[in-house]
Design a protein around this motif. Structure first.
Motif, PDB file in Angstrom:
ATOM      1  N   GLU A  28      13.614   6.502   8.256  1.00 50.06           N
ATOM      2  CA  GLU A  28      12.867   8.064   7.293  1.00 50.06           C
ATOM      3  C   GLU A  28      11.177   7.355   7.443  1.00 50.06           C
ATOM      4  OE1 GLU A  28      13.163  10.993   8.470  1.00 50.06           O
ATOM      5  OE2 GLU A  28      14.969  10.467   8.039  1.00 50.06           O
ATOM      6  N   LYS A  29      10.222   8.550   8.059  1.00 51.44           N
ATOM      7  CA  LYS A  29       8.918   7.992   7.275  1.00 51.44           C
ATOM      8  C   LYS A  29       8.284   8.131   5.898  1.00 51.44           C
ATOM      9  CE  LYS A  29       6.235   8.946  11.690  1.00 51.44           C
ATOM     10  NZ  LYS A  29       7.694   9.138  12.414  1.00 51.44           N
ATOM     11  N   ILE A  30       9.409   8.868   5.313  1.00 50.95           N
ATOM     12  CA  ILE A  30       8.765   8.873   3.778  1.00 50.95           C
ATOM     13  C   ILE A  30       9.862   8.249   2.965  1.00 50.95           C
ATOM     14  CG2 ILE A  30       9.247  11.282   2.151  1.00 50.95           C
ATOM     15  CD1 ILE A  30       8.666  12.937   4.059  1.00 50.95           C
ATOM     16  N   LEU A  31       9.701   7.625   1.609  1.00 53.67           N
ATOM     17  CA  LEU A  31       9.971   7.217   1.210  1.00 53.67           C
ATOM     18  C   LEU A  31      10.878   7.810   0.080  1.00 53.67           C
ATOM     19  CD1 LEU A  31       7.168   4.141  -0.018  1.00 53.67           C
ATOM     20  CD2 LEU A  31       9.128   4.482   1.581  1.00 53.67           C
ATOM     21  N   SER A  81       0.967  -0.895  -0.587  1.00 53.74           N
ATOM     22  CA  SER A  81      -0.036  -0.032   0.185  1.00 53.74           C
ATOM     23  C   SER A  81       1.039   1.539   0.219  1.00 53.74           C
ATOM     24  CB  SER A  81      -0.706   0.059   1.032  1.00 53.74           C
ATOM     25  OG  SER A  81      -1.603  -1.259   1.589  1.00 53.74           O
ATOM     26  N   LEU A  82       0.551   1.945  -0.576  1.00 53.53           N
ATOM     27  CA  LEU A  82       1.078   3.584  -0.657  1.00 53.53           C
ATOM     28  C   LEU A  82       0.516   4.951   0.235  1.00 53.53           C
ATOM     29  CD1 LEU A  82       3.688   4.322  -1.879  1.00 53.53           C
ATOM     30  CD2 LEU A  82       3.259   5.021  -3.677  1.00 53.53           C
ATOM     31  N   THR A 135      -4.144  10.907  -0.044  1.00 48.17           N
ATOM     32  CA  THR A 135      -4.382  10.021  -0.655  1.00 48.17           C
ATOM     33  C   THR A 135      -3.800   8.765  -0.234  1.00 48.17           C
ATOM     34  OG1 THR A 135      -6.101   9.286  -2.455  1.00 48.17           O
ATOM     35  CG2 THR A 135      -3.425  10.213  -2.936  1.00 48.17           C
ATOM     36  N   GLU A 136      -4.435   7.840  -0.448  1.00 46.97           N
ATOM     37  CA  GLU A 136      -4.224   6.600  -0.248  1.00 46.97           C
ATOM     38  C   GLU A 136      -4.280   5.023  -1.353  1.00 46.97           C
ATOM     39  OE1 GLU A 136      -7.473   6.761   1.324  1.00 46.97           O
ATOM     40  OE2 GLU A 136      -6.089   7.469   1.896  1.00 46.97           O
ATOM     41  N   MET A 171       5.167   8.065   1.021  1.00 50.17           N
ATOM     42  CA  MET A 171       5.271   7.559   2.280  1.00 50.17           C
ATOM     43  C   MET A 171       4.450   5.425   1.917  1.00 50.17           C
ATOM     44  SD  MET A 171       4.186  10.716   4.738  1.00 50.17           S
ATOM     45  CE  MET A 171       2.977  11.177   3.828  1.00 50.17           C
ATOM     46  N   GLY A 172       4.747   4.572   3.487  1.00 48.69           N
ATOM     47  CA  GLY A 172       3.726   4.295   3.256  1.00 48.69           C
ATOM     48  C   GLY A 172       4.738   2.093   2.728  1.00 48.69           C
TER      49      GLY A 172
END
Length: 451
Positions: free
Chosen positions: A321-324, A293-294, A389-390, A349-350
């Motif tokens: 980090e939380k960010i990709l 999931s993203l 959004t996800e 993220m994710g």
């Protein structure tokens, strides 16, 4: 006249409808889509005075021949938008600072980010060829060392698949690099010896550039809808599939459509739910298919807070980090900016290392995005526009053995369910161009005789 049914109105289904229409003008095609719009994850948004793509946005010309050819065939060459030279600049966040990734020999030797690679690059040609299939981490570590695997292959894989290099298959995720090793015994040898694929690029498009469409990628969806032939049925979720007397019929509970062939271009989740009563071998394939999931946050500024222009940056997973990564949309395609003092950023993220990130509130995701870009880019200004959004269970994870599982599934369907063909991003490639190429290959391999 033969009748075919296409389930799914994303890029795979729409492309197939177009290609079949071109090859067989008399074919009776019905495309069924459960949503009230076509295009799937492709959506171009004008909101709050800023332009953003919710789905795929940039495409590398050298890796998108099928997509470029489709755009040209549809007469959309003038819609092509080529990236600025700045887009060639890419960055990596490591050891609490942003590093520019060198693209020329001298900076490669001087940069603290890449000079550690030099010894392993000098000996890469002498390494033994690995197994037919291995993880991305195993391949990178064996050929270039742990540093290359964790600092370069890891964020690259996160940027494309949001996945874990210790689980994903090199053969399925980066087949061209695996092929260089198989054919030449070395990546470095192969890069020097490989021949460029023959392709005539549209005017203004360079091999190394990125491109998109002026009015957004969603304009491709509209053009495919217009250029293809056959009925399109929206707001209809097919529940049942019945095979009888060499035919196939589908039903939503209220209406039934019958055809000679069913092309299932649904998402992996949709295809699984539709096929779970067919056979345990089909079910086993989808059970083995992992998905990531993203979370995505769009940020729009009416100022220029970026100190560096470029494509954006990625972050190795071991940085914690939380960010990709972050894409500098306004820098890549400034032609889509509404005014000169504008900055558009897309924060990702994710992924595999934060599988439940999409479950936290949108407000929290936006806060984490702002916290991340303040740390990485020094941006303290508050954006004029935010949108979160996800994409839940949306990115297929091509784990070890994926290519063989796909081959086995296709062989099984050919033997037991010859009226069905599966297509989509969970089979051969996740990019939009991969989906177009998959649809084109299927249309070329399908042979219908006049009736």
């Amino acid at each position: 006249m033969r009748n075919v049914i296409i389930l799914g109105g994303g890029i795979s289904g729409l492309s197939l409808r177009y290609f079949l229409s071109q090859k067989y003008p008399d074919l009776n095609i019905t495309l069924i889509e459960k949503e009230n719009r076509l295009g799937g994850v492709i959506e171009s948004r004008q909101s709050g005075g800023f332009f953003f793509e919710k789905g795929p946005r940039t495409f590398k010309a050298s890796k998108s021949h099928s997509l470029l050819q489709l755009i040209c065939d549809l007469g959309m060459e003038k819609e092509l938008l080529v990236s600025e030279k700045n887009a060639a600049r890419r960055f990596l966040w490591k050891d609490d600072r942003l590093h520019a990734i060198p693209t020329h020999p001298l900076p490669l030797l001087a940069s603290p980010l890449t000079r550690k690679l030099i010894p392993s690059m000098m000996t890469e040609w002498s390494k033994e060829v690995g197994a037919d299939d291995e993880t991305v981490h195993s391949f990178a570590k064996r050929r270039l060392g742990v540093y290359a695997a964790e600092v370069f292959f890891d964020p690259m894989t996160l940027g494309i698949y949001a996945g874990d290099i210790r689980k994903l298959s090199m053969l399925s995720c980066f087949p061209s690099l695996k092929e260089l090793e198989r054919k030449h015994g070395s990546i470095t040898k192969g890069l020097f010896k490989r021949k460029k694929k023959s392709f005539t690029y549209p005017e203004g498009v360079r091999t190394s550039c990125l491109f998109t469409l002026k009015r957004g990628v969603e304009s491709l969806v509209a053009q495919l809808e217009e250029a293809g032939k056959g009925d399109i049925v929206l707001n209809t979720a097919v529940r049942d599939v019945v095979f009888k007397d060499g035919k196939v019929s589908v039903s939503d509970g209220n209406h039934t459509w019958e055809g000679d062939h069913l092309f299932c271009a649904l998402s992996a989740k949709g295809a699984y739910h539709l096929s779970r009563t067919w056979d345990e071998q089909v079910t086993a394939f989808f059970n083995a298919l992992e998905m990531a999931s993203l979370s995505v946050v769009h940020l729009g500024y009416e100022c220029r807070p970026l100190k560096e222009e470029g494509f954006g940056y990625l972050i190795p997973s071991n940085e914690g980090e939380k960010i990709l990564g972050v894409i500098f949309d306004s820098s890549v395609f400034p032609q889509q900016n509404h005014h000169a003092l504008e900055t558009r950023l897309t924060v990702m993220m994710g992924g595999a290392f934060h599988p439940k990130h999409h479950e936290i509130s949108k407000e929290m995701r936006i806060a984490q995005a702002l916290e991340g870009i303040e740390k990485h880019l020094g941006i303290k200004a508050l954006p004029m526009y935010t949108y979160a959004t996800e994409y839940v269970q949306a990115i297929p994870q091509f784990t070890l053995g994926h290519a063989q599982r796909v081959a086995d599934l296709r062989e099984f369907l050919r033997e037991k369910y010859p009226q069905v063909t599966l297509l989509g991003n969970y089979l051969d490639g996740v990019s939009l161009s991969d989906c177009v190429e998959g649809a084109k290959n299927i249309s070329q391999n399908i042979i219908y005789e006049s009736t």
